[in-house]
Design an enzyme around this catalytic site. Structure first.
Site, PDB file in Angstrom:
ATOM      1  N   HIS A 186       0.841  -1.205   0.000  1.00 46.77           N
ATOM      2  CA  HIS A 186       0.000   0.000   0.000  1.00 46.77           C
ATOM      3  C   HIS A 186       0.881   1.263   0.000  1.00 46.77           C
ATOM      4  CE1 HIS A 186      -2.720  -2.963   2.190  1.00 46.77           C
ATOM      5  NE2 HIS A 186      -3.476  -2.592   1.172  1.00 46.77           N
ATOM      6  N   LYS A 193      -0.482  -6.515  -8.108  1.00 45.36           N
ATOM      7  CA  LYS A 193      -0.686  -7.738  -7.311  1.00 45.36           C
ATOM      8  C   LYS A 193      -2.100  -8.287  -7.559  1.00 45.36           C
ATOM      9  CE  LYS A 193      -1.135 -10.159  -3.298  1.00 45.36           C
ATOM     10  NZ  LYS A 193      -2.570 -10.139  -3.186  1.00 45.36           N
ATOM     11  N   SER A 210       0.586  -9.069   1.306  1.00 40.67           N
ATOM     12  CA  SER A 210      -0.874  -9.050   1.295  1.00 40.67           C
ATOM     13  C   SER A 210      -1.361  -8.928   2.729  1.00 40.67           C
ATOM     14  CB  SER A 210      -1.405 -10.356   0.683  1.00 40.67           C
ATOM     15  OG  SER A 210      -2.763 -10.534   1.038  1.00 40.67           O
TER      16      SER A 210
HETATM   17  P1  AMP Z   1      -6.373  -4.022  -0.512  1.00 41.61           P
HETATM   18  O1  AMP Z   1      -6.236  -3.217   0.734  1.00 41.61           O
HETATM   19  O2  AMP Z   1      -5.853  -5.416  -0.380  1.00 41.61           O
HETATM   20  O3  AMP Z   1      -7.745  -3.922  -1.120  1.00 41.61           O
HETATM   21  O4  AMP Z   1      -5.395  -3.354  -1.575  1.00 41.61           O
HETATM   22  C1  AMP Z   1      -5.449  -1.978  -1.872  1.00 41.61           C
HETATM   23  C2  AMP Z   1      -4.533  -1.693  -3.015  1.00 41.61           C
HETATM   24  O5  AMP Z   1      -3.209  -2.070  -2.674  1.00 41.61           O
HETATM   25  C3  AMP Z   1      -4.904  -2.486  -4.281  1.00 41.61           C
HETATM   26  O6  AMP Z   1      -4.732  -1.653  -5.423  1.00 41.61           O
HETATM   27  C4  AMP Z   1      -3.896  -3.600  -4.262  1.00 41.61           C
HETATM   28  O7  AMP Z   1      -3.607  -4.124  -5.547  1.00 41.61           O
HETATM   29  C5  AMP Z   1      -2.670  -2.892  -3.689  1.00 41.61           C
HETATM   30  N1  AMP Z   1      -1.733  -3.872  -3.136  1.00 41.61           N
HETATM   31  C6  AMP Z   1      -1.984  -4.862  -2.246  1.00 41.61           C
HETATM   32  N2  AMP Z   1      -0.881  -5.611  -2.040  1.00 41.61           N
HETATM   33  C7  AMP Z   1       0.092  -5.095  -2.831  1.00 41.61           C
HETATM   34  C8  AMP Z   1       1.453  -5.419  -3.091  1.00 41.61           C
HETATM   35  N3  AMP Z   1       2.059  -6.446  -2.505  1.00 41.61           N
HETATM   36  N4  AMP Z   1       2.139  -4.659  -3.966  1.00 41.61           N
HETATM   37  C9  AMP Z   1       1.555  -3.607  -4.601  1.00 41.61           C
HETATM   38  N5  AMP Z   1       0.273  -3.234  -4.397  1.00 41.61           N
HETATM   39  C10 AMP Z   1      -0.449  -3.971  -3.534  1.00 41.61           C
END
Ligand code: AMP
Length: 291
Positions: A37, A149, A185
């Site tokens: 993030h 990701k 993640s």
């Molecule tokens: P989330 O909180 O999991 O819904 O993710 C929010 C944003 O962060 C989304 O655009 C995801 O693709 C991005 N994101 C999550 N994990 C990663 C990672 N390891 N590398 C880059 N972006 C990420």
């Protein structure tokens, strides 16, 4: 840094910023923030006048029996990360504000939402597209940042933005990984230490597929998928939801590789579902390059 809880107040602020020609970089998240993030926030910081991060665990993208209730909620830690990384506004609406009692409108990006993860999580991408459309209308970003990701999510959001004429630039950011290769993640915290260590094999299987294509070993997708599966099968108790070779834009399956393709994988390790992907590049010599 300001915390904004109401969607009306967020939208009023964004209208004012537009009036003042201030550019808005937007990073939508579900919280439990990590370096992945953070990389999005840093990109947004560099490219815009103000940065808005939303934190909302969106109920409509979780299916029955999925981890909506146990999804990690770490707001105090998230706030600190946002503050120290120069975020201007954190938008944290609640589910009642976002959906009310009479929410009847959903966004469905056809053909792309019921394949890959969509096959195993029916309705997931309808929930994602709907919440992102709503957030775009509320936050009115100049640019919105998404991680590769979640490649299928990124491709669906790009398609939705084009189809529905949202005046937003979608910026794709690379996947941030641990030194083992495991993609960061929020769900990694569900893994036991042993599962965590074993899960690095998911990235290793993708690296192998990348090498097989680069070294011209295989052009047949099935052979690549089988080689990846052989690695995953060495993780005790792992269940493969899918391993696919797909077109990088339409996400439709590719049987014979003639150009760069997407390799994507979803594996359940214990109770944790992990996804990852990599673009497999053919590494062709470029024509018309003068030396
Ligand atoms: P989330 O909180 O999991 O819904 O993710 C929010 C944003 O962060 C989304 O655009 C995801 O693709 C991005 N994101 C999550 N994990 C990663 C990672 N390891 N590398 C880059 N972006 C990420």
């Amino acid at each position: 840094m300001k915390i904004i809880k109401s969607s009306d107040r967020m939208q009023a602020l964004s209208k004012r910023l537009w009036g003042e020609r201030i550019t808005i970089g937007f990073v939508p998240t579900m919280g439990a923030l990590h370096r992945g993030h953070l990389s999005l926030i840093e990109r947004a910081r560099k490219g815009n006048d103000v940065v808005v991060v939303s934190i909302f665990v969106n109920p409509t993208q979780f299916g029955p029996g999925e981890d909506y209730l146990r999804y990690p909620r770490t707001f105090e830690a998230d706030k600190k990360i946002c503050k120290s990384s120069g975020v201007d506004y954190v938008f944290v609406p609640d589910a009642r504000d976002m959906y009310g009692q009479t929410h009847l409108t959903y966004v469905n990006v056809e053909n792309m939402s019921d394949i890959l993860c969509g096959k195993f999580r029916p309705g997931h991408f309808k929930g994602v597209a709907t919440i992102v459309a709503k957030l775009f209308n509320i936050v009115m970003p100049t640019r919105a940042y998404f991680g590769s990701k979640d490649y299928q999510q990124l491709a669906i959001i790009k398609q939705m933005t084009k189809d529905l004429n949202f005046p937003v630039n979608i910026i794709a950011c690379p996947t941030v990984r641990e030194s083992s290769g495991l993609a960061l993640s929020s769900r990694n915290r569900y893994l036991s230490p042993v599962e965590h260590a074993r899960s690095a094999k998911i990235a290793q299987s993708l690296q192998l597929s990348s090498m097989l294509v680069k070294n011209k070993k295989f052009r047949d997708s099935k052979k690549i998928i089988d080689s990846m599966a052989d690695i995953i099968k060495t993780i005790p108790g792992a269940v493969i939801d899918y391993i696919c070779i797909s077109d990088t834009e339409t996400l439709q399956p590719v049987l014979h590789i003639k150009k760069d393709v997407l390799a994507s994988i979803a594996v359940r390790v214990g109770k944790t579902r992990l996804i990852d992907n990599m673009i497999l590049r053919l590494n062709k010599l470029r024509k018309n390059v003068s030396l």
